[in-house]
Write a protein that holds these residues in place. Structure first.
Motif, PDB file in Angstrom:
ATOM      1  N   MET A   1       0.960  -1.041  -0.094  1.00 34.05           N
ATOM      2  CA  MET A   1       0.116  -0.013  -0.075  1.00 34.05           C
ATOM      3  C   MET A   1       1.098   1.337  -0.011  1.00 34.05           C
ATOM      4  SD  MET A   1      -3.151   0.918   2.622  1.00 34.05           S
ATOM      5  CE  MET A   1      -4.003  -0.387   2.316  1.00 34.05           C
ATOM      6  N   PRO A   2       0.829   2.100  -0.807  1.00 32.95           N
ATOM      7  CA  PRO A   2       1.370   3.387  -0.937  1.00 32.95           C
ATOM      8  C   PRO A   2       1.217   4.263  -0.023  1.00 32.95           C
ATOM      9  CG  PRO A   2      -0.376   3.602  -2.499  1.00 32.95           C
ATOM     10  CD  PRO A   2      -0.100   2.028  -2.090  1.00 32.95           C
ATOM     11  N   THR A   3       2.308   5.053   0.555  1.00 38.22           N
ATOM     12  CA  THR A   3       1.961   6.117   1.665  1.00 38.22           C
ATOM     13  C   THR A   3       2.136   7.503   1.109  1.00 38.22           C
ATOM     14  OG1 THR A   3       4.664   5.985   1.899  1.00 38.22           O
ATOM     15  CG2 THR A   3       3.227   4.467   3.377  1.00 38.22           C
ATOM     16  N   CYS A   4       1.275   8.371   1.729  1.00 36.47           N
ATOM     17  CA  CYS A   4       1.267   9.800   1.365  1.00 36.47           C
ATOM     18  C   CYS A   4       1.383  10.462   2.552  1.00 36.47           C
ATOM     19  CB  CYS A   4      -0.150  10.121   0.543  1.00 36.47           C
ATOM     20  SG  CYS A   4      -0.209  11.912  -0.080  1.00 36.47           S
ATOM     21  N   LEU A   5       2.251  11.532   2.498  1.00 38.22           N
ATOM     22  CA  LEU A   5       2.269  12.689   3.508  1.00 38.22           C
ATOM     23  C   LEU A   5       1.482  14.034   3.248  1.00 38.22           C
ATOM     24  CD1 LEU A   5       3.343  13.647   6.481  1.00 38.22           C
ATOM     25  CD2 LEU A   5       5.283  14.558   5.108  1.00 38.22           C
ATOM     26  N   ILE A  49       3.638  12.840  -1.624  1.00 42.80           N
ATOM     27  CA  ILE A  49       3.650  13.923  -0.550  1.00 42.80           C
ATOM     28  C   ILE A  49       2.575  15.254  -1.350  1.00 42.80           C
ATOM     29  CG2 ILE A  49       4.681  16.051   0.576  1.00 42.80           C
ATOM     30  CD1 ILE A  49       7.409  14.496   0.596  1.00 42.80           C
ATOM     31  N   LEU A  50       1.467  15.454  -0.789  1.00 43.53           N
ATOM     32  CA  LEU A  50       0.687  16.649  -1.254  1.00 43.53           C
ATOM     33  C   LEU A  50       1.344  17.674  -0.499  1.00 43.53           C
ATOM     34  CD1 LEU A  50      -1.578  17.679  -2.685  1.00 43.53           C
ATOM     35  CD2 LEU A  50      -3.150  16.987  -0.846  1.00 43.53           C
ATOM     36  N   LEU A  51       1.735  18.945  -0.915  1.00 46.59           N
ATOM     37  CA  LEU A  51       2.496  20.013  -0.509  1.00 46.59           C
ATOM     38  C   LEU A  51       1.641  21.279  -0.688  1.00 46.59           C
ATOM     39  CD1 LEU A  51       5.016  20.729   1.531  1.00 46.59           C
ATOM     40  CD2 LEU A  51       6.150  20.892  -0.967  1.00 46.59           C
ATOM     41  N   ASP A  52       1.507  21.919   0.529  1.00 47.53           N
ATOM     42  CA  ASP A  52       1.056  23.108   0.480  1.00 47.53           C
ATOM     43  C   ASP A  52       1.983  24.299   0.099  1.00 47.53           C
ATOM     44  OD1 ASP A  52      -0.874  25.774   0.532  1.00 47.53           O
ATOM     45  OD2 ASP A  52      -0.584  25.633   3.082  1.00 47.53           O
ATOM     46  N   TRP A  53       1.623  25.336  -0.541  1.00 45.32           N
ATOM     47  CA  TRP A  53       2.689  26.427  -0.731  1.00 45.32           C
ATOM     48  C   TRP A  53       2.990  27.384   0.535  1.00 45.32           C
ATOM     49  CZ3 TRP A  53       5.506  28.092  -5.268  1.00 45.32           C
ATOM     50  CH2 TRP A  53       5.936  29.266  -5.012  1.00 45.32           C
ATOM     51  N   ASN A  54       1.912  28.054   1.028  1.00 43.90           N
ATOM     52  CA  ASN A  54       2.244  28.833   2.221  1.00 43.90           C
ATOM     53  C   ASN A  54       1.869  27.991   3.478  1.00 43.90           C
ATOM     54  OD1 ASN A  54       2.617  31.476   0.488  1.00 43.90           O
ATOM     55  ND2 ASN A  54       0.527  31.341   0.074  1.00 43.90           N
ATOM     56  N   MET A  55       3.034  28.279   4.170  1.00 46.38           N
ATOM     57  CA  MET A  55       2.465  27.574   5.774  1.00 46.38           C
ATOM     58  C   MET A  55       3.618  28.273   6.632  1.00 46.38           C
ATOM     59  SD  MET A  55       2.506  23.457   4.802  1.00 46.38           S
ATOM     60  CE  MET A  55       4.285  23.676   4.095  1.00 46.38           C
ATOM     61  N   PRO A  56       3.202  28.276   7.975  1.00 47.42           N
ATOM     62  CA  PRO A  56       4.181  28.797   8.832  1.00 47.42           C
ATOM     63  C   PRO A  56       5.454  27.984   9.129  1.00 47.42           C
ATOM     64  CG  PRO A  56       2.318  27.947  10.069  1.00 47.42           C
ATOM     65  CD  PRO A  56       2.106  27.604   8.395  1.00 47.42           C
ATOM     66  N   ARG A  77       7.109  11.012  -4.945  1.00 49.06           N
ATOM     67  CA  ARG A  77       6.283  12.236  -6.051  1.00 49.06           C
ATOM     68  C   ARG A  77       5.719  13.190  -5.131  1.00 49.06           C
ATOM     69  NH1 ARG A  77       4.069  12.498 -10.777  1.00 49.06           N
ATOM     70  NH2 ARG A  77       2.035  13.136 -11.035  1.00 49.06           N
ATOM     71  N   ILE A  78       6.090  14.711  -5.539  1.00 43.71           N
ATOM     72  CA  ILE A  78       5.575  15.527  -4.888  1.00 43.71           C
ATOM     73  C   ILE A  78       4.546  16.616  -5.901  1.00 43.71           C
ATOM     74  CG2 ILE A  78       6.140  17.895  -3.540  1.00 43.71           C
ATOM     75  CD1 ILE A  78       8.594  16.356  -2.813  1.00 43.71           C
ATOM     76  N   ILE A  79       3.262  16.653  -5.205  1.00 41.47           N
ATOM     77  CA  ILE A  79       2.436  17.227  -5.888  1.00 41.47           C
ATOM     78  C   ILE A  79       2.313  18.522  -5.029  1.00 41.47           C
ATOM     79  CG2 ILE A  79       0.011  17.325  -6.741  1.00 41.47           C
ATOM     80  CD1 ILE A  79       1.602  15.330  -7.772  1.00 41.47           C
ATOM     81  N   TYR A  80       2.427  19.806  -5.842  1.00 42.26           N
ATOM     82  CA  TYR A  80       2.367  21.008  -5.180  1.00 42.26           C
ATOM     83  C   TYR A  80       1.075  21.739  -5.307  1.00 42.26           C
ATOM     84  CZ  TYR A  80       5.753  24.580  -3.231  1.00 42.26           C
ATOM     85  OH  TYR A  80       6.312  25.608  -2.576  1.00 42.26           O
ATOM     86  N   CYS A  81       0.619  21.967  -4.129  1.00 47.60           N
ATOM     87  CA  CYS A  81      -1.016  22.447  -3.939  1.00 47.60           C
ATOM     88  C   CYS A  81      -0.989  23.786  -3.620  1.00 47.60           C
ATOM     89  CB  CYS A  81      -1.593  21.335  -2.855  1.00 47.60           C
ATOM     90  SG  CYS A  81      -3.560  21.721  -2.960  1.00 47.60           S
ATOM     91  N   THR A  82      -1.528  24.725  -4.359  1.00 49.67           N
ATOM     92  CA  THR A  82      -1.412  26.113  -4.241  1.00 49.67           C
ATOM     93  C   THR A  82      -2.622  26.847  -4.739  1.00 49.67           C
ATOM     94  OG1 THR A  82      -0.031  28.096  -4.655  1.00 49.67           O
ATOM     95  CG2 THR A  82      -0.230  26.634  -6.333  1.00 49.67           C
ATOM     96  N   VAL A  83      -2.894  28.029  -3.922  1.00 48.85           N
ATOM     97  CA  VAL A  83      -3.906  28.947  -4.506  1.00 48.85           C
ATOM     98  C   VAL A  83      -3.148  29.896  -5.544  1.00 48.85           C
ATOM     99  CG1 VAL A  83      -5.249  28.781  -2.329  1.00 48.85           C
ATOM    100  CG2 VAL A  83      -3.439  30.550  -2.556  1.00 48.85           C
ATOM    101  N   GLU A  84      -1.932  30.020  -5.864  1.00 54.60           N
ATOM    102  CA  GLU A  84      -0.998  30.888  -6.390  1.00 54.60           C
ATOM    103  C   GLU A  84      -1.602  30.542  -7.880  1.00 54.60           C
ATOM    104  OE1 GLU A  84       0.833  33.157  -5.249  1.00 54.60           O
ATOM    105  OE2 GLU A  84       0.345  32.648  -3.167  1.00 54.60           O
TER     106      GLU A  84
END
Length: 123
Positions: A1-5, A49-56, A77-84
């Motif tokens: 089973m694949p893992t995702c952060l 990894i599902l990665l947000d753009w803006n974080m503290p 595999r990194i998917i960048y997730c952004t409102v930009e």
């Protein structure tokens, strides 16, 4: 089973993404910022990894650059997730090591397409 952060400071985004990814048979973990995500990656490198753009604390871009320079950090595999919607920001993320990107808000269909297990490098 694949893992995702899932790395996002929004608990709502993490909850929605978790539900969809678990339906796709991913084992899911979460982090609220880039520093927490890096700590988790040092313990166990995820497949995706599902990665947000803006974080503290540590932004998505800072995390991305640090992860890709870390031994084993080239594999997820990194998917960048952004409102930009700035093409320059998206290009910068891709140049820094993101494999793909998607815009917020996203829906089930978009997330499923981005996280199709067949597209994983290390599935």
């Amino acid at each position: 089973m694949p893992t995702c952060l899932i790395v996002d400071d929004s608990s709502v985004v993490r909850k929605v993404a978790r539900r969809i990814l678990e339906d796709l048979d991913y084992t899911v973990d979460e982090a609220e910022d880039g520093q927490e995500a890096m700590d988790k990656c040092r313990l166990a490198m995820p497949d995706a990894i599902l990665l947000d753009w803006n974080m503290p604390i540590m932004s998505g871009l800072e995390f991305l650059k640090l992860l890709r320079s870390y031994i084993g950090g080239e594999t997820p595999r990194i998917i960048y997730c952004t409102v930009e919607n700035d093409i320059g920001a998206i290009a910068q993320a891709l140049k820094s090591g993101a494999d793909d990107y998607m815009m917020k808000p996203f829906d089930r269909q978009v997330l499923e397409r981005k996280f199709d297990v067949g597209t994983l490098k290390a599935a």
